[in-house]
Design a protein around this motif. Structure first.
Motif, PDB file in Angstrom:
ATOM      1  N   TRP A 139       0.835  -1.198   0.000  1.00 56.93           N
ATOM      2  CA  TRP A 139       0.000   0.000   0.000  1.00 56.93           C
ATOM      3  C   TRP A 139       0.872   1.251   0.000  1.00 56.93           C
ATOM      4  O   TRP A 139       1.953   1.279   0.607  1.00 56.93           O
ATOM      5  CB  TRP A 139      -0.899   0.015   1.232  1.00 56.93           C
ATOM      6  N   GLU A 172      -0.369   7.087   1.227  1.00 56.77           N
ATOM      7  CA  GLU A 172      -1.720   7.653   1.287  1.00 56.77           C
ATOM      8  C   GLU A 172      -2.742   6.571   1.627  1.00 56.77           C
ATOM      9  O   GLU A 172      -3.654   6.793   2.435  1.00 56.77           O
ATOM     10  CB  GLU A 172      -2.072   8.315  -0.048  1.00 56.77           C
ATOM     11  N   GLU A 173      -2.605   5.382   1.011  1.00 55.36           N
ATOM     12  CA  GLU A 173      -3.531   4.295   1.289  1.00 55.36           C
ATOM     13  C   GLU A 173      -3.419   3.832   2.735  1.00 55.36           C
ATOM     14  O   GLU A 173      -4.434   3.554   3.391  1.00 55.36           O
ATOM     15  CB  GLU A 173      -3.263   3.121   0.348  1.00 55.36           C
ATOM     16  N   THR A 174      -2.193   3.746   3.229  1.00 60.11           N
ATOM     17  CA  THR A 174      -1.994   3.301   4.610  1.00 60.11           C
ATOM     18  C   THR A 174      -2.631   4.272   5.591  1.00 60.11           C
ATOM     19  O   THR A 174      -3.335   3.860   6.529  1.00 60.11           O
ATOM     20  CB  THR A 174      -0.495   3.161   4.910  1.00 60.11           C
ATOM     21  N   LEU A 175      -2.405   5.573   5.389  1.00 59.43           N
ATOM     22  CA  LEU A 175      -3.010   6.563   6.276  1.00 59.43           C
ATOM     23  C   LEU A 175      -4.531   6.521   6.194  1.00 59.43           C
ATOM     24  O   LEU A 175      -5.230   6.641   7.213  1.00 59.43           O
ATOM     25  CB  LEU A 175      -2.498   7.959   5.930  1.00 59.43           C
ATOM     26  N   ASP A 176      -5.050   6.336   5.009  1.00 64.76           N
ATOM     27  CA  ASP A 176      -6.499   6.249   4.851  1.00 64.76           C
ATOM     28  C   ASP A 176      -7.051   5.033   5.588  1.00 64.76           C
ATOM     29  O   ASP A 176      -8.087   5.120   6.250  1.00 64.76           O
ATOM     30  CB  ASP A 176      -6.858   6.168   3.363  1.00 64.76           C
ATOM     31  N   ASN A 177      -6.357   3.890   5.498  1.00 70.38           N
ATOM     32  CA  ASN A 177      -6.801   2.688   6.192  1.00 70.38           C
ATOM     33  C   ASN A 177      -6.766   2.871   7.701  1.00 70.38           C
ATOM     34  O   ASN A 177      -7.695   2.470   8.415  1.00 70.38           O
ATOM     35  CB  ASN A 177      -5.928   1.502   5.792  1.00 70.38           C
ATOM     36  N   ARG A 190      -6.897   5.666   9.421  1.00 72.15           N
ATOM     37  CA  ARG A 190      -7.829   6.692   9.883  1.00 72.15           C
ATOM     38  C   ARG A 190      -9.291   6.284   9.716  1.00 72.15           C
ATOM     39  O   ARG A 190     -10.152   6.728  10.491  1.00 72.15           O
ATOM     40  CB  ARG A 190      -7.572   7.997   9.125  1.00 72.15           C
ATOM     41  N   ASN A 191      -9.571   5.449   8.738  1.00 71.64           N
ATOM     42  CA  ASN A 191     -10.962   5.185   8.383  1.00 71.64           C
ATOM     43  C   ASN A 191     -11.382   3.732   8.509  1.00 71.64           C
ATOM     44  O   ASN A 191     -12.550   3.415   8.231  1.00 71.64           O
ATOM     45  CB  ASN A 191     -11.226   5.654   6.946  1.00 71.64           C
ATOM     46  N   ASP A 231     -15.606  -3.224   7.588  1.00 69.99           N
ATOM     47  CA  ASP A 231     -14.802  -3.575   6.416  1.00 69.99           C
ATOM     48  C   ASP A 231     -14.474  -5.064   6.387  1.00 69.99           C
ATOM     49  O   ASP A 231     -14.324  -5.646   5.316  1.00 69.99           O
ATOM     50  CB  ASP A 231     -13.500  -2.766   6.394  1.00 69.99           C
ATOM     51  N   ARG A 264      -9.886  -2.720   2.609  1.00 68.81           N
ATOM     52  CA  ARG A 264      -9.355  -2.440   3.942  1.00 68.81           C
ATOM     53  C   ARG A 264      -9.285  -3.714   4.786  1.00 68.81           C
ATOM     54  O   ARG A 264      -8.437  -3.818   5.671  1.00 68.81           O
ATOM     55  CB  ARG A 264     -10.209  -1.392   4.670  1.00 68.81           C
ATOM     56  N   THR A 288      -4.374  -0.473  14.281  1.00 71.31           N
ATOM     57  CA  THR A 288      -5.668   0.075  14.674  1.00 71.31           C
ATOM     58  C   THR A 288      -6.089  -0.359  16.077  1.00 71.31           C
ATOM     59  O   THR A 288      -6.970   0.258  16.662  1.00 71.31           O
ATOM     60  CB  THR A 288      -6.766  -0.365  13.684  1.00 71.31           C
TER      61      THR A 288
END
Length: 429
Positions: free
Chosen positions: A37, A40-45, A47-48, A53, A60, A71
């Motif tokens: 990843w 950007e993808e890692t931070l999105d995963n 955070r969100n 999922d 995710r 997480t």
């Protein structure tokens, strides 16, 4: 919305979520796990990510399978012994074993190679040697979440305390856990907690209301409020009420597994993670750490998930086989503890009257005798098996000195169809 999220969370660690998952999403291709990843993808995963999922097997979910520690609060159990290697003695015939799956009649090699199987890894260990190993969707030492497979570690710890004479499984939980005194848990025998026959309103399926015990427990584990109130796991469990007599019915429940955590901590006077490290993990010649994921208030979520690499999951299975000495400095699963699994008094009729048929359907095998000690299936030949969401699993055949362990990112448990065909193929007799 909160109720939906909680209901989804419940399904993470049980066998009842397949229909929901199949309706909502197609799993992400496992090739993404090998590609990796972006930042950007890692931070999105991070955070969100939502537990939902996992149930819809989104991209995710694939990320979480190897990154749960980003997480969840996590206790890291590191390797203490030198690595005890598993030598290879490949039996190519294993790959030719055939099973009926949702993809059709396929050999194991064909199934593992198919992108539609969403298989990430599978290893077969016979007499302490790797007989089959493939990683179509992960790197061999990647940590991977276990889901409900971790439940059997809850029973293992209690069996250690029984062997030490510190727990009598005929006595009730209230004899050992002061917090359970005065609650419905007080008079539940330890044996019934081990076998998920507690007779309380904690069923994994009781999620039509956000005030059910299972819904509230999952919310507490996530740090999510219900009706504006944040709760902790123990307080939720203490609200459980009788729903039949202990021992009368096999009703699968992650809440019951968590009762074993409080029992172990009350008796050992240690955190669950520290005790498991002291008695089990520190004795093993593993290749990587064990990640024990925790609730917001620091309770080990032993009903699932934990994270571990595939060969180390197989090593845990080997503790129940004659090859235990090849991966541990001392015998951890005693002959008496093994006998308590294989010779359980729980009957086939008892199994069929409870949640047993769901496990048999997944396995494609109607010869399962029963379930006990947090294992989903026990056969008359002494083999036993535990499954987890998105097709994680551990199969142990002490008589054949055989262990099968696997990881996946797919909800329908099709890989289970190969377990008994492999074990009974004649290759290991």
């Amino acid at each position: 919305m909160r109720l939906i999220k909680i209901a989804i969370c419940i399904s993470i660690f049980t066998f009842s979520s397949v229909a929901i998952a199949q309706e909502k999403s197609t799993p992400a291709p496992v090739s993404k796990a090998l590609e990796g990843w972006s930042a950007e993808e890692t931070l999105d995963n991070i955070r969100n990510f939502s537990v939902s999922d996992l149930i819809i097997t989104s991209e995710r979910a694939l990320w979480y399978h190897r990154n749960a520690s980003q997480t969840n609060k996590t206790a890291i159990l590191v390797r203490r012994q030198s690595i005890m290697e598993l030598p290879s003695a490949i039996l190519r015939e294993i790959g030719s074993i055939r099973a009926e799956t949702a993809l059709g009649s396929m050999t194991l090699d064909e199934f593992m190679a198919s992108p539609e199987s969403y298989a990430q890894g599978l290893v077969v260990v016979h007499k302490g040697k790797i007989a089959y190993e493939t990683y179509p969707g992960m790197h061999e030492l990647d940590p991977h979440f276990t889901a409900s497979v971790s439940k059997i570690l809850g029973s293992l710890v209690i069996d250690l305390l029984i062997d030490d004479g510190l727990i009598d499984e005929r006595k009730s939980l209230g004899n050992y856990v002061p917090e359970f005194v005065g609650s419905a848990w007080e008079n539940v025998p330890v044996r019934d907690a081990l076998d998920m026959t507690v007779g309380l309103n904690v069923s994994e399926y009781d999620r039509t209301s956000d005030i059910s015990i299972i819904s509230r427990l999952m919310a507490a584990e996530l740090g999510e409020p219900i009706n504006g109130k944040l709760e902790n796991m123990l307080d939720v469990m203490l609200d459980a009420q009788p729903q039949g007599k202990p021992g009368d019915s096999f009703i699968y429940s992650s809440v019951v597994t968590q009762s074993l955590v409080f029992l172990a901590e009350a008796v050992s006077k240690k955190s669950w993670s520290d005790y498991f490290d002291e008695r089990v993990w520190s004795k093993m010649g593993v290749e990587g750490p064990l990640q024990v994921h925790l609730s917001p208030d620091g309770i080990a979520i032993v009903h699932g998930p934990m994270s571990i690499n595939l060969r180390d999951l197989a090593r845990l299975g080997m503790l129940y086989t004659p090859s235990w000495s090849q991966i541990s400095t001392e015998r951890i699963v005693s002959p008496k503890a093994l006998d308590r699994i294989q010779s359980t008094p729980r009957t086939n009729e008892f199994y069929l009257a409870g949640n047993g048929p769901a496990f048999m359907e997944r396995l494609g095998d109607n010869t399962v005798k029963t379930a006990a000690r947090q294992w989903d299936a026990i056969w008359t030949d002494g083999d036993f098996f535990k499954a987890g969401l998105n097709t994680q699993g551990l199969y142990v055949s002490p008589k054949r000195d055989l262990v099968i362990a696997y990881f996946s990112t797919e909800p329908s448990q099709q890989m289970q169809r190969y377990l008994r065909p492999i074990a009974t193929s004649g290759l290991f007799d």
